[in-house]
Structure formats: structure tokens, C-alpha cells
Design a protein around this motif. Structure first.
Motif, short mmCIF file in Angstrom:
data_model
loop_
_atom_site.label_atom_id
_atom_site.label_comp_id
_atom_site.label_asym_id
_atom_site.label_seq_id
_atom_site.Cartn_x
_atom_site.Cartn_y
_atom_site.Cartn_z
N LEU A 155 0.84 -1.20 0.00
CA LEU A 155 0.00 0.00 0.00
C LEU A 155 0.88 1.25 0.00
CD1 LEU A 155 -2.71 -0.93 2.66
CD2 LEU A 155 -2.99 -0.83 0.18
N PRO A 156 0.43 2.30 -0.67
CA PRO A 156 1.20 3.55 -0.62
C PRO A 156 1.12 4.13 0.79
CG PRO A 156 -0.85 3.89 -1.81
CD PRO A 156 -0.74 2.41 -1.52
N PRO A 157 2.15 4.84 1.22
CA PRO A 157 2.10 5.43 2.56
C PRO A 157 0.98 6.46 2.63
CG PRO A 157 4.05 6.16 1.38
CD PRO A 157 3.37 5.14 0.53
N PRO A 158 0.33 6.58 3.79
CA PRO A 158 -0.77 7.54 3.91
C PRO A 158 -0.25 8.97 3.78
CG PRO A 158 -0.26 6.59 6.05
CD PRO A 158 0.57 5.86 5.03
N LYS A 159 -1.03 9.80 3.12
CA LYS A 159 -0.66 11.20 2.95
C LYS A 159 -1.30 12.00 4.07
CE LYS A 159 -0.29 10.97 -2.05
NZ LYS A 159 -0.78 11.44 -3.32
N ALA A 160 -0.57 12.97 4.56
CA ALA A 160 -1.11 13.85 5.59
C ALA A 160 -2.12 14.78 4.94
CB ALA A 160 0.01 14.65 6.24
N ALA A 161 -3.28 14.92 5.57
CA ALA A 161 -4.32 15.79 5.05
C ALA A 161 -3.94 17.25 5.28
CB ALA A 161 -5.65 15.48 5.72
N PRO A 162 -3.94 18.06 4.23
CA PRO A 162 -3.60 19.47 4.42
C PRO A 162 -4.74 20.19 5.14
CG PRO A 162 -4.27 19.08 2.15
CD PRO A 162 -4.23 17.74 2.85
N GLU A 163 -4.39 21.25 5.83
CA GLU A 163 -5.40 22.06 6.51
C GLU A 163 -6.20 22.79 5.44
OE1 GLU A 163 -4.02 24.52 9.67
OE2 GLU A 163 -2.52 23.07 10.26
N PRO A 164 -7.52 22.91 5.61
CA PRO A 164 -8.36 23.55 4.59
C PRO A 164 -7.90 24.97 4.24
CG PRO A 164 -9.74 22.50 6.24
CD PRO A 164 -8.32 22.40 6.71
N ALA A 165 -7.58 25.81 5.22
CA ALA A 165 -7.17 27.18 4.93
C ALA A 165 -5.80 27.19 4.25
CB ALA A 165 -7.12 28.00 6.21
N ALA A 166 -4.91 26.32 4.67
CA ALA A 166 -3.58 26.29 4.08
C ALA A 166 -3.63 25.76 2.65
CB ALA A 166 -2.65 25.43 4.93
N ALA A 167 -4.55 24.86 2.37
CA ALA A 167 -4.66 24.28 1.04
C ALA A 167 -5.13 25.32 0.04
CB ALA A 167 -5.61 23.09 1.06
N ALA A 168 -6.00 26.23 0.45
CA ALA A 168 -6.52 27.24 -0.45
C ALA A 168 -5.55 28.41 -0.60
CB ALA A 168 -7.87 27.74 0.07
N GLY A 169 -4.54 28.49 0.24
CA GLY A 169 -3.58 29.56 0.16
C GLY A 169 -4.04 30.82 0.88
N ALA A 170 -5.23 30.78 1.45
CA ALA A 170 -5.76 31.94 2.17
C ALA A 170 -5.18 31.97 3.58
CB ALA A 170 -7.27 31.85 2.24
N PRO A 171 -4.94 33.17 4.09
CA PRO A 171 -4.45 33.24 5.47
C PRO A 171 -5.51 32.75 6.44
CG PRO A 171 -4.95 35.43 4.64
CD PRO A 171 -5.11 34.49 3.49
N LYS A 172 -5.06 32.13 7.48
CA LYS A 172 -5.97 31.58 8.48
C LYS A 172 -6.54 32.72 9.33
CE LYS A 172 -6.19 27.90 11.83
NZ LYS A 172 -5.46 26.85 12.51
N LYS A 173 -7.87 32.75 9.47
CA LYS A 173 -8.52 33.79 10.25
C LYS A 173 -8.52 33.39 11.72
CE LYS A 173 -11.47 35.31 6.51
NZ LYS A 173 -12.83 35.52 6.05
N ILE A 174 -8.21 34.35 12.55
CA ILE A 174 -8.18 34.11 13.98
C ILE A 174 -9.21 35.00 14.63
CG2 ILE A 174 -6.79 34.25 16.08
CD1 ILE A 174 -4.33 33.79 14.32
N SER A 175 -10.04 34.42 15.46
CA SER A 175 -11.06 35.17 16.16
C SER A 175 -10.94 34.90 17.65
CB SER A 175 -12.45 34.76 15.67
OG SER A 175 -13.43 35.35 16.50
N LEU A 176 -10.90 35.94 18.42
CA LEU A 176 -10.85 35.78 19.86
C LEU A 176 -12.24 35.76 20.46
CD1 LEU A 176 -7.90 38.18 20.71
CD2 LEU A 176 -7.84 35.72 20.42
N GLY A 177 -13.24 36.10 19.69
CA GLY A 177 -14.61 36.17 20.19
C GLY A 177 -15.36 34.86 20.08
N GLY A 178 -14.77 33.88 19.50
CA GLY A 178 -15.46 32.60 19.35
C GLY A 178 -16.35 32.63 18.13
N SER A 179 -17.16 31.61 17.98
CA SER A 179 -18.03 31.55 16.81
C SER A 179 -19.40 32.08 17.18
CB SER A 179 -18.13 30.11 16.31
OG SER A 179 -18.69 29.29 17.30
N GLY A 180 -19.80 33.14 16.53
CA GLY A 180 -21.13 33.71 16.77
C GLY A 180 -21.17 34.52 18.05
N ALA A 181 -22.16 35.36 18.17
CA ALA A 181 -22.31 36.18 19.37
C ALA A 181 -23.01 35.37 20.45
CB ALA A 181 -23.10 37.44 19.05
N LYS A 182 -22.44 35.32 21.60
CA LYS A 182 -23.02 34.58 22.71
C LYS A 182 -23.56 35.58 23.72
CE LYS A 182 -19.92 30.68 22.32
NZ LYS A 182 -18.92 29.88 22.97
N LYS A 183 -24.73 35.32 24.20
CA LYS A 183 -25.32 36.16 25.23
C LYS A 183 -25.18 35.43 26.55
CE LYS A 183 -28.46 38.26 22.04
NZ LYS A 183 -29.06 39.53 22.11
#
Length: 134
Positions: A92-120
Motif C-alpha cells: 500500500l502507498p504510505p498515507p498522505k497527511a491531510a492538508p489544513e483547509p485554509a492552508a490548502a486554499a492559500g488563504a491566510p488563516k482567520k483568527i477570532s478571539l470572540g469565538g463563533s457567533g455572538a453569545k449572550k
């Protein structure tokens, strides 16, 4: 109380099909030298060595590497049906490491300190009922 400690070094595993010296040579060999070392081992003994190494959790990958230098029939003769499995896995061929979705598209990774969505949040208590803070 005094304990006696052996001074002769490692004791060979009776299930290992090769000498301790040859096992060490195979274990320490790099990718360039290993094929030459394996070529000196008779085919059935090499297949037994592949099955032996495959069965050891810390040498599983080395067992597959040795199995690549073996014929399927020799592996089956040495280990039965598991020899066929070892042969298949070694091809069997050696398993390939899955690239990160953001890194694969070449787009910079977005970082949010607020979390996902507004929480009340509610501070609780009867006076805070119905009131929430953003």
C-alpha cells in the motif's frame, strides 16, 4: 540482599528467526543499506523475519519494510494467512497527511478571539431574568 545482574547483554528471543546480531543490523540500517542486508537473508527466513517484526508493535513498520522485499508465497508459507495480509499492507502507498483547509486554499488563516457567533450571557438571579448582556 544482593541481586545478581547479568553481564552478557540482551538474550535472544527464541521466536526471532535470525541472530541477534543480524536483527540489530536490520534495525539500524538506513534505507540505502537495508535492501543489501535483506538480499543476504534466505527468502523464507526473510519472510519469517518480516512476520516477526510485523507482530512487534514498536517494529511494525520495519516488518512492512522487510515484507516489501519478500514474495507473497514466502510470506504465506512463513506466517499463514497473516502473511497474505502483511504482503498486501506492505504494497500500500504510505498515507498522505491531510492538508489544513485554509492552508490548502492559500488563504491566510482567520483568527477570532470572540469565538463563533455572538453569545449572550446571563448573570442569573431574579433581577437579571429576561436581561442578557452581549
Amino acid at each position: 540482599m544482593t541481586q545478581a545482574h547479568p553481564t552478557s547483554g540482551a538474550t535472544p528471543d527464541p521466536d526471532c528467526p535470525v541472530s541477534l546480531d543480524l536483527l540489530g543490523e536490520v534495525y539500524r540500517a538506513d534505507a540505502y543499506d537495508l535492501p543489501e542486508i535483506l538480499a543476504r537473508i534466505p527468502p523464507l527466513t526473510r519472510a519469517k523475519l518480516a512476520a516477526y517484526l510485523y507482530g512487534k508493535s514498536h517494529m511494525h513498520q520495519l516488518g512492512l519494510t522487510v515484507a516489501r522485499a519478500c514474495e507473497r508465497d514466502d510470506l504465506v508459507r512463513a506466517a499463514g494467512e497473516i502473511g497474505s495480509v502483511i504482503h498486501g499492507q506492505s504494497r500500500l502507498p504510505p498515507p498522505k497527511a491531510a492538508p489544513e483547509p485554509a492552508a490548502a486554499a492559500g488563504a491566510p488563516k482567520k483568527i477570532s478571539l470572540g469565538g463563533s457567533g455572538a453569545k449572550k450571557i446571563s448573570l442569573g438571579g431574579s433581577a437579571a431574568k429576561g436581561r442578557s448582556f452581549d
